[in-house]
Design an enzyme around this catalytic site. Structure first.
Site, short mmCIF file in Angstrom:
data_model
loop_
_atom_site.label_atom_id
_atom_site.label_comp_id
_atom_site.label_asym_id
_atom_site.label_seq_id
_atom_site.Cartn_x
_atom_site.Cartn_y
_atom_site.Cartn_z
N ASP A 119 -0.07 5.00 1.50
CA ASP A 119 -0.06 5.82 2.49
C ASP A 119 -0.23 5.04 3.87
OD1 ASP A 119 -0.48 8.19 0.95
OD2 ASP A 119 -2.07 7.18 0.05
N ASP A 168 0.78 -1.24 0.09
CA ASP A 168 -0.14 0.04 -0.02
C ASP A 168 0.89 1.05 -0.03
OD1 ASP A 168 -2.38 1.77 0.35
OD2 ASP A 168 -1.75 1.62 2.62
#
Length: 210
Positions: free
Chosen positions: A16, A14
């Site tokens: 953020d 991922d």
């Protein structure tokens, strides 16, 4: 401290909360967006982490206003990306990885580029952004697509996530291991978790967690 080995052929990150800390800039952007649209900022902020902007916008705006709402939050977030910094440990981890990693993010490609650039991190050859999937996290589509593009079975991939929706997406995809990052209670959903990526490295046959 004894280290442990997580076998894999590829790592799916991922963005953020995993590669970069964009919490401040992102929350500032959504707070501004909420105020502009006459919404309670705290209510909007409570549900915006780990999901696509278009899905958040759709919760609050009627259909005929969503395109403009999406364009506006994109504008605010990209222009405010300069406050983004790398998560501890990630520059060293990425530097040690071969070309076997991808980013799967709920952000758009322009926003991903802006945040990685602000944090001084590279853009990998395989990225799956909000524009490329029909359904965002917790749907597994993004992780399955990234694994296919890398040419690695999802069961031989490690998914690295910080949000509940992202962890659920990795598990639903059938990832060989889901590694949670951070200190939130929902990280118990992952196979294992670390506070950040300091001491995590590539050992040639998977991730070594120190």
């Amino acid at each position: 401290m004894t280290s442990r080995h997580i076998p894999c052929r590829a790592v799916l990150f991922d963005c953020d909360g995993v590669l970069v800390d964009s919490t401040g800039p992102a929350e500032d952007a959504w707070r501004q967006w909420a105020i502009e649209h006459g919404l309670d900022p705290e209510v909007v902020l409570d549900g915006m982490h780990g999901v696509r902007s278009q899905d958040t916008v759709a919760k609050y705006l009627p259909e005929d206003q969503r395109a403009a709402g999406n364009a506006r939050i994109e504008e605010i977030e990209v222009s405010g990306a300069e406050g983004t910094v790398p998560i501890a440990g990630i520059p060293a981890l990425l530097a040690g990885l071969p070309e076997n990693w991808a980013v799967v993010t709920s952000a758009t490609l322009p926003l991903l580029r802006a945040r990685l650039a602000a944090a001084g991190l590279p853009l990998p050859s395989v990225v799956v952004t909000a524009e490329l999937v029909g359904a965002g996290k917790p749907d597994p589509e993004g992780y399955l697509l990234a694994a296919r593009r890398l040419g690695v079975p999802i069961g031989e991939c490690v998914v690295v996530e910080d949000s509940a929706a992202g962890i659920q997406a990795g598990l639903a995809a059938g990832a060989g291991h889901v590694l949670g990052v951070g200190k939130e209670e929902h990280l118990d959903l992952a196979h294992s978790a670390v506070p950040d990526l300091t001491g995590v490295s590539w050992d040639g046959a998977g991730l070594r967690v120190g």
